[in-house]
Design a protein around this motif. Structure first.
Motif, short mmCIF file in Angstrom:
data_model
loop_
_atom_site.label_atom_id
_atom_site.label_comp_id
_atom_site.label_asym_id
_atom_site.label_seq_id
_atom_site.Cartn_x
_atom_site.Cartn_y
_atom_site.Cartn_z
N ARG A 130 -77.02 -6.02 62.11
CA ARG A 130 -75.91 -6.93 61.88
C ARG A 130 -75.05 -7.11 63.14
NH1 ARG A 130 -74.18 -7.53 56.56
NH2 ARG A 130 -72.02 -6.99 57.04
N ALA A 131 -74.87 -6.03 63.88
CA ALA A 131 -74.10 -6.12 65.13
C ALA A 131 -74.83 -6.97 66.16
CB ALA A 131 -73.82 -4.73 65.67
N GLU A 132 -76.14 -6.77 66.29
CA GLU A 132 -76.93 -7.54 67.27
C GLU A 132 -76.88 -9.03 66.97
OE1 GLU A 132 -80.38 -4.29 68.55
OE2 GLU A 132 -80.70 -5.59 66.80
N PHE A 133 -76.99 -9.39 65.69
CA PHE A 133 -76.98 -10.81 65.35
C PHE A 133 -75.60 -11.42 65.58
CE2 PHE A 133 -77.28 -14.48 62.36
CZ PHE A 133 -78.35 -15.11 62.99
N ALA A 134 -74.55 -10.66 65.30
CA ALA A 134 -73.20 -11.15 65.58
C ALA A 134 -73.04 -11.47 67.06
CB ALA A 134 -72.17 -10.11 65.15
N VAL A 135 -73.59 -10.62 67.93
CA VAL A 135 -73.51 -10.87 69.37
C VAL A 135 -74.28 -12.13 69.74
CG1 VAL A 135 -74.21 -9.98 71.62
CG2 VAL A 135 -73.10 -8.46 69.98
N MET A 136 -75.47 -12.30 69.17
CA MET A 136 -76.26 -13.51 69.47
C MET A 136 -75.51 -14.77 69.06
SD MET A 136 -80.24 -12.79 68.52
CE MET A 136 -81.19 -11.46 69.28
N VAL A 137 -74.91 -14.76 67.87
CA VAL A 137 -74.20 -15.94 67.39
C VAL A 137 -72.98 -16.24 68.25
CG1 VAL A 137 -72.91 -16.91 65.45
CG2 VAL A 137 -75.02 -15.64 65.03
N ALA A 138 -72.24 -15.21 68.64
CA ALA A 138 -71.07 -15.40 69.50
C ALA A 138 -71.49 -15.95 70.87
CB ALA A 138 -70.31 -14.10 69.66
N ARG A 139 -72.59 -15.44 71.41
CA ARG A 139 -73.08 -15.96 72.68
C ARG A 139 -73.57 -17.40 72.54
NH1 ARG A 139 -76.70 -10.71 74.36
NH2 ARG A 139 -75.03 -9.39 75.18
N TYR A 140 -74.17 -17.69 71.40
CA TYR A 140 -74.60 -19.08 71.15
C TYR A 140 -73.39 -20.02 71.18
CZ TYR A 140 -76.11 -23.23 68.62
OH TYR A 140 -76.37 -24.53 68.26
N ALA A 141 -72.30 -19.63 70.52
CA ALA A 141 -71.10 -20.46 70.52
C ALA A 141 -70.60 -20.69 71.94
CB ALA A 141 -70.01 -19.78 69.68
N LYS A 142 -70.60 -19.64 72.74
CA LYS A 142 -70.15 -19.77 74.13
C LYS A 142 -71.07 -20.69 74.92
CE LYS A 142 -68.90 -17.00 78.18
NZ LYS A 142 -68.80 -15.62 78.75
N SER A 143 -72.37 -20.57 74.70
CA SER A 143 -73.33 -21.40 75.44
C SER A 143 -73.19 -22.87 75.10
CB SER A 143 -74.76 -20.94 75.17
OG SER A 143 -75.20 -21.32 73.87
#
Length: 286
Positions: A130-143
């Motif tokens: 769950r933590a790893e996916f949260a990081v991916m989604v947050a990075r997606y938003a930034k990208s």
């Protein structure tokens, strides 16, 4: 005492927060394990109808099956409309050419959305936490240059268990109401992410208002939204009511995640404030 105060504050936030709902979705779902009574029904329906996720067979969606890292990246790639990728090679030896996830991994790596578990190993078949996916989604938003709103403070009961590398991502998604927490506002960062939870995060991410900093700045992207106005806290089969943020519980001691469940009676309003319907919901999910 601190534990009691934190829980009360969390309940106040939960009872006063605004959650966003997509347009009504089709009830015509072929999967036998996606019943309309399930908390994830609308989320799964949305990602299916928009081509972001597929079933594991012609009759099963498998909502409780863990998501792999390759699958997690692929969902974000589809959400971005599968952009073209360069022919540049990847440093990850376990990402083979011509696989269903290859382009997704290439794209995500080029956008800074993912990193490997090591310099040469991505972990395509490893379950994503769950933590790893949260990081991916947050990075997606930034990208994508997306500014997520901040509707509430960070009131997760187990925030001290979130690893430092995921803290800011979890904070950003929780405050934007893209993640809720489970079993009374606990995040469980090391738990494997399920397919249903992934569907919920993707759905909420897409429909939440973007590029706003305050509720007063919100321009609703959908024709309806939901405001939880009353609620209940259930502890060991005893039910306590609260209304509009006024929590009537004075003493809560020795509660555990298994003992605790928060439910709300939500009002669905149109953009003019007209009541469309009421619905009972459990504050659970991702």
């Amino acid at each position: 005492m601190k534990k009691i105060i934190s829980l009360l504050l969390a309940l106040i936030i939960a009872s006063s927060m605004i959650m966003y709902a997509s347009l009504p979705v089709s009830a015509d779902i072929a999967f036998t394990d996606v019943e309309s009574s399930k908390w994830f029904y609308r989320d799964v329906t949305y990602v299916l109808e928009n081509g972001i996720m597929k079933g594991t067979s012609s009759t099963f969606f498998s909502p409780d099956v863990p998501l792999t890292r390759a699958m997690g990246v692929t969902l974000l790639y589809r959400m971005a409309d599968t952009p073209s990728v360069s022919a540049a090679s990847l440093p990850f030896k376990d990402v083979k050419k011509g696989q269903w996830y290859t382009d997704a991994v290439k794209w995500a790596y080029s956008q800074g959305i993912i990193k490997g578990k090591t310099e040469t190993h991505f972990g395509t078949e490893d379950n994503i936490t769950r933590a790893e996916f949260a990081v991916m989604v947050a990075r997606y938003a930034k990208s994508q240059n997306i500014i997520l709103p901040r509707f509430r403070g960070l009131l997760l009961r187990d925030i001290d268990k979130v690893p430092s590398w995921a803290y800011e991502a979890v904070k950003e998604l929780f405050c934007a109401q893209i993640i809720y927490g489970k079993n009374g506002l606990s995040f469980y960062p090391d738990d494997n992410l399920t397919r249903a939870e992934a569907a919920a995060v993707i759905h909420r991410f897409i429909i939440v208002p973007k590029d706003v900093k305050n509720e007063s700045d919100i321009k609703l992207p959908e024709t309806e939204y939901v405001v939880p106005t009353t609620g209940q806290l259930v502890i060991k089969d005893k039910t306590y009511d609260y209304d509009g943020g006024n929590v009537t519980i004075l003493n809560i001691e020795n509660q555990t995640d298994k003992d605790l469940k928060i439910t709300i009676t939500a009002k669905f309003l149109d953009s003019n404030g007209k009541l469309l319907r009421k619905e009972n919901r459990v504050l659970d999910g991702f």
